[in-house]
Design a protein around this motif. Structure first.
Motif, short mmCIF file in Angstrom:
data_model
loop_
_atom_site.label_atom_id
_atom_site.label_comp_id
_atom_site.label_asym_id
_atom_site.label_seq_id
_atom_site.Cartn_x
_atom_site.Cartn_y
_atom_site.Cartn_z
N ARG A 78 5.44 9.18 -9.82
CA ARG A 78 6.01 8.68 -11.12
C ARG A 78 5.28 7.20 -11.15
N ALA A 79 5.20 6.44 -10.07
CA ALA A 79 4.54 5.20 -10.27
C ALA A 79 3.21 5.15 -10.92
N LEU A 80 2.29 6.01 -10.51
CA LEU A 80 1.25 6.33 -11.02
C LEU A 80 1.13 6.61 -12.55
N ASN A 81 2.16 7.60 -12.69
CA ASN A 81 2.16 7.88 -14.27
C ASN A 81 2.76 6.88 -15.12
N ALA A 82 3.42 6.00 -14.68
CA ALA A 82 3.94 4.72 -15.36
C ALA A 82 2.71 4.01 -15.70
N LEU A 83 1.64 3.90 -14.71
CA LEU A 83 0.48 3.11 -15.13
C LEU A 83 -0.47 3.81 -15.96
N ARG A 95 0.88 -1.20 0.17
CA ARG A 95 -0.10 -0.09 -0.07
C ARG A 95 0.84 1.33 -0.07
N ALA A 96 0.53 2.10 -1.05
CA ALA A 96 1.41 3.42 -1.01
C ALA A 96 0.51 4.53 -0.70
N ASP A 97 0.71 5.30 0.57
CA ASP A 97 -0.05 6.39 0.84
C ASP A 97 0.42 7.67 0.14
N TRP A 98 -0.60 8.06 -0.68
CA TRP A 98 -0.45 9.16 -1.65
C TRP A 98 -0.80 10.72 -0.88
N VAL A 157 -5.54 8.36 -7.18
CA VAL A 157 -5.65 7.13 -6.44
C VAL A 157 -7.27 6.84 -6.15
N PRO A 158 -7.61 5.67 -5.96
CA PRO A 158 -6.99 4.55 -5.78
C PRO A 158 -6.58 3.90 -7.10
N VAL A 159 -5.58 3.24 -7.08
CA VAL A 159 -5.14 2.20 -8.07
C VAL A 159 -4.94 0.98 -7.71
N SER A 207 -10.12 -2.11 -11.60
CA SER A 207 -10.79 -0.91 -11.43
C SER A 207 -10.68 -0.21 -10.14
N GLU A 208 -11.07 1.01 -10.08
CA GLU A 208 -11.05 1.68 -8.95
C GLU A 208 -11.60 1.18 -7.67
#
Length: 83
Positions: free
Chosen positions: A42-47, A30-33, A52-54, A68-69
């Motif tokens: 950067r990880a979100l952009n790569a996806l 779990r990544a807390d944004w 969020v959520p992703v 899905s979200e």
């Protein structure tokens, strides 16, 4: 309640989902944004996502599988069945 909190208290706490994840040896992270951390951004952009959520399944040697979200128990079980 935001989607991520709703998911955390419902489908992601479902004993059947947790058992399915465990049976496949899935490691959950779990990544807390909350503070808009640059590494997470950067990880979100790569996806191809910008919020969020992703939910994503990473399997070595395969493309990332995005869910899905608001994933349902059935969606998660279906994704795991293809591992």
């Amino acid at each position: 309640m935001c989607d991520c909190q709703y998911n955390k208290k419902t489908v992601l706490a479902d004993p059947a989902v947790l058992a399915a994840l465990d049976s496949k040896g899935v490691v959950t992270l779990r990544a807390d944004w909350t503070r808009r951390d640059e590494t997470i951004t950067r990880a979100l952009n790569a996806l191809g996502r910008n919020g969020v959520p992703v939910y994503a399944l990473y399997v070595t040697g395969r493309p990332v599988q995005l869910l899905s979200e608001l994933p349902s128990r059935a969606e998660i079980e279906d994704a795991l069945s293809r591992l």
